[in-house]
Design a protein around this motif. Structure first.
Motif, short mmCIF file in Angstrom:
data_model
loop_
_atom_site.label_atom_id
_atom_site.label_comp_id
_atom_site.label_asym_id
_atom_site.label_seq_id
_atom_site.Cartn_x
_atom_site.Cartn_y
_atom_site.Cartn_z
N VAL A 92 -1.30 20.04 -4.30
CA VAL A 92 -1.41 21.29 -3.55
C VAL A 92 -2.85 21.78 -3.60
CG1 VAL A 92 -0.67 23.71 -3.43
CG2 VAL A 92 0.99 21.92 -3.99
N GLY A 93 -3.38 22.14 -2.43
CA GLY A 93 -4.74 22.64 -2.35
C GLY A 93 -5.77 21.61 -1.93
N LYS A 94 -5.41 20.32 -1.98
CA LYS A 94 -6.33 19.29 -1.53
C LYS A 94 -6.11 19.00 -0.05
CE LYS A 94 -7.33 16.85 -5.85
NZ LYS A 94 -7.56 15.53 -6.48
N VAL A 95 -7.15 18.43 0.59
CA VAL A 95 -7.03 18.08 2.00
C VAL A 95 -6.11 16.88 2.15
CG1 VAL A 95 -9.30 19.01 2.57
CG2 VAL A 95 -9.08 16.60 1.94
N ALA A 96 -5.54 16.72 3.35
CA ALA A 96 -4.59 15.63 3.60
C ALA A 96 -5.34 14.38 4.03
CB ALA A 96 -3.58 16.06 4.65
N ASP A 97 -6.00 13.74 3.08
CA ASP A 97 -6.55 12.39 3.28
C ASP A 97 -5.54 11.44 2.66
OD1 ASP A 97 -8.77 13.68 4.25
OD2 ASP A 97 -10.20 12.74 2.89
N LEU A 98 -4.77 10.75 3.50
CA LEU A 98 -3.62 9.99 3.02
C LEU A 98 -3.54 8.63 3.70
CD1 LEU A 98 -1.02 12.87 3.46
CD2 LEU A 98 -2.15 12.26 1.32
N VAL A 99 -2.84 7.72 3.05
CA VAL A 99 -2.50 6.45 3.68
C VAL A 99 -1.00 6.22 3.51
CG1 VAL A 99 -3.07 5.16 1.57
CG2 VAL A 99 -3.00 3.97 3.77
N VAL A 100 -0.35 5.74 4.55
CA VAL A 100 1.08 5.42 4.52
C VAL A 100 1.22 3.90 4.45
CG1 VAL A 100 3.28 5.62 5.71
CG2 VAL A 100 1.60 7.47 5.90
N LEU A 101 1.92 3.42 3.42
CA LEU A 101 2.09 2.00 3.20
C LEU A 101 3.48 1.54 3.63
CD1 LEU A 101 0.54 1.75 -0.39
CD2 LEU A 101 -0.61 1.41 1.81
N SER A 102 3.60 0.25 3.90
CA SER A 102 4.87 -0.31 4.35
C SER A 102 5.87 -0.46 3.23
CB SER A 102 4.64 -1.67 5.01
OG SER A 102 4.13 -2.60 4.06
N ASP A 103 5.42 -0.37 1.97
CA ASP A 103 6.33 -0.54 0.84
C ASP A 103 5.74 0.17 -0.37
OD1 ASP A 103 8.45 -1.42 -0.74
OD2 ASP A 103 8.34 -3.47 0.04
N ASN A 104 6.58 0.37 -1.37
CA ASN A 104 6.16 1.01 -2.62
C ASN A 104 5.61 -0.06 -3.56
OD1 ASN A 104 5.88 2.34 -5.05
ND2 ASN A 104 7.86 3.37 -4.96
N THR A 105 4.31 -0.02 -3.79
CA THR A 105 3.68 -1.07 -4.59
C THR A 105 4.19 -1.10 -6.03
OG1 THR A 105 1.85 0.44 -5.04
CG2 THR A 105 1.57 -1.11 -3.23
N PHE A 106 4.70 0.03 -6.51
CA PHE A 106 5.21 0.07 -7.89
C PHE A 106 6.51 -0.71 -8.04
CE2 PHE A 106 2.62 3.99 -7.74
CZ PHE A 106 1.75 3.69 -8.79
N ASN A 107 7.18 -0.99 -6.93
CA ASN A 107 8.45 -1.72 -6.99
C ASN A 107 8.28 -3.22 -6.73
OD1 ASN A 107 9.74 0.71 -7.40
ND2 ASN A 107 10.25 1.01 -5.24
N LEU A 108 7.05 -3.67 -6.60
CA LEU A 108 6.80 -5.05 -6.20
C LEU A 108 6.15 -5.85 -7.32
CD1 LEU A 108 5.26 -4.41 -2.65
CD2 LEU A 108 7.64 -4.96 -3.19
N GLY A 109 6.38 -7.15 -7.29
CA GLY A 109 5.65 -8.04 -8.17
C GLY A 109 4.23 -8.20 -7.68
N VAL A 110 3.34 -8.65 -8.55
CA VAL A 110 1.93 -8.78 -8.17
C VAL A 110 1.78 -9.70 -6.97
CG1 VAL A 110 -0.32 -9.62 -8.94
CG2 VAL A 110 1.11 -8.30 -10.50
N GLY A 111 2.57 -10.75 -6.90
CA GLY A 111 2.47 -11.70 -5.80
C GLY A 111 2.86 -11.14 -4.45
N GLU A 112 3.57 -10.01 -4.45
CA GLU A 112 4.02 -9.42 -3.19
C GLU A 112 3.11 -8.29 -2.70
OE1 GLU A 112 7.96 -8.59 -5.08
OE2 GLU A 112 8.71 -9.35 -3.16
N ILE A 113 2.28 -7.78 -3.58
CA ILE A 113 1.49 -6.58 -3.23
C ILE A 113 0.55 -6.84 -2.07
CG2 ILE A 113 -0.31 -5.03 -4.09
CD1 ILE A 113 1.03 -5.13 -6.81
N ALA A 114 -0.06 -8.01 -2.02
CA ALA A 114 -1.03 -8.30 -0.96
C ALA A 114 -0.39 -8.31 0.43
CB ALA A 114 -1.72 -9.63 -1.23
N LYS A 115 0.94 -8.40 0.49
CA LYS A 115 1.63 -8.43 1.78
C LYS A 115 1.92 -7.03 2.32
CE LYS A 115 3.95 -12.73 0.40
NZ LYS A 115 5.26 -13.36 0.09
#
Length: 395
Positions: free
Chosen positions: A350-373
């Protein structure tokens, strides 16, 4: 052209390299057996050729303007909202096109940019000019508030400044076995003191461990109020200097691209530095020593996509980043700290500007081999979509 270039006889004469002495202040001019320049120039020398070839004419500036907008579009497509252009070859007028793009409301990226410091030009004269070009308004998208200082060259040319000599058999001239320095030590320290005192944040180009030590020594003498100062590349750092990054509040900026971590590159570098290759790019060790680390790109030398960077950094077997969370911080809040606008970007609060990126998947739920996709679905700058191919944010 950053560290080496070829030029014909006419071009060499245009910038005085046909009669210049050996290695005057950052310029390496290679010669044939007769002692005549052979057309190959290294390190700072290509920049003078570049300025002669591309002076700030209207045509050249128009081309630079179009190129900037094209580059910003590519960055947005790769999920970037903030950058630091650390090239900064101000005699070519490139700083002008950044300001023009913002004035015309055409810029789609936030930028904290640097001016290159020429080792073959008097520092005082450069500083007089750069003070007039400096601007650091936090409400603007563009700021020119930093100085880019090259300490050494690159490993592949054996011009990175090392504490121990390069491997025997490289055919290096006598006196060059330890690499190359753009500035004598006293001049490097003087530049750090005067530029930082004038309000410039310091960005140091470093590849060798001696270069890293000199940069840290220079920062130790610099004005801290214009920091945090940053050292970029850091292919080699002596372990004795790891803790100094945290002690001096220095940003450790590294590029853990797949191209720099592959077996072929490791083998190539080992032929230049030997067993020291085991200490190449000590990102994990710097983090363990308390350093604030950022992951950056050398533009077309590295992969731009942040998911590729995260996968490479976390998947590195040794001296990589410990987890995905650390890698994300190295691409978000830590760069915001380095660019001195963490109070408004780098995290979702709250209070910061909306500089954001929307990703196709949650990187925290992926294995390292899947992150690059994982793909970039949208990029938002100050609440406005600057990349949105699926019209997720269409009004």
């Amino acid at each position: 052209i950053a560290h080496g270039a070829w030029a014909n006889t006419m071009a060499l004469a245009m910038v005085g390299y046909d009669t210049a002495p050996d290695a005057p202040n950052g310029n390496i001019i290679l010669r044939n057996g007769a002692g005549t320049p052979n057309g190959v120039v290294l390190e700072n020398a290509p920049h003078n050729l570049r300025t002669a070839a591309f002076p700030p004419t209207k045509g050249n500036l128009d081309f630079a303007y179009d190129s900037l907008l094209s580059a910003a579009k590519t960055l947005n497509e790769n999920g970037y909202t903030s950058v630091s252009d650390a090239g900064g070859y101000w005699p070519q007028g490139h700083h002008k096109v950044w300001d023009w793009a913002e004035e015309e409301d055409a810029l789609t990226i936030r930028a904290s940019n640097a001016f290159y410091i020429y080792p073959d030009q008097p520092l005082g004269e450069q500083l007089t000019v750069l003070k007039t070009l400096y601007h650091n308004n936090p409400d603007r998208l563009v700021r020119f508030n930093a100085a880019k200082i090259y300490v050494d060259g690159i490993l592949s040319q054996a011009t990175g400044a090392m504490l121990a000599p390069y491997e025997a058999g490289l055919g290096l001239p006598d006196g060059d076995e330890y690499g190359y320095l753009y500035f004598p030590k006293y001049a490097l320290f003087e530049a750090a003191r005067e530029l930082s005192a004038a309000g410039f944040q310091l960005y140091f180009h470093v590849t060798g461990d001696y270069g890293a030590r000199l940069a840290l020594d220079a920062i130790e003498q610099a004005d801290t109020t214009s920091g945090p100062h940053r050292i970029t590349h850091l292919y080699f750092v002596d372990p004795a200097d790891y803790s100094r990054f945290a002690q001096l509040n220095v940003i450790a900026d590294v590029q853990l691209a797949p191209s720099a971590l592959g077996a072929d590159y490791q083998e190539f570098i080992s032929g230049i530095v030997g067993d020291r290759v085991q200490r190449l790019l000590p990102a994990g060790d710097l983090i363990k020593a308390g350093a604030t680390l950022t992951l950056s790109s050398d533009w077309d030398a590295d992969e731009l996509h942040p998911m590729i960077k995260i996968a490479a950094a976390v998947g590195r077997p040794r001296n990589g980043l410990p987890d995905v969370k650390t890698a994300i911080e190295a691409l978000t809040i830590n760069p915001a700290k380095a660019l001195r606008h963490a109070y408004k970007t780098g995290s979702i609060e709250v209070g910061k500007v909306a500089d954001l990126v929307v990703l196709s998947d949650n990187t925290f739920n992926l294995g390292v081999g899947e992150i690059a996709k994982v793909t970039i679905d949208a990029t938002i700058l100050q609440g406005d979509a600057v990349y949105d191919p699926a019209n997720l944010f269409a009004e």
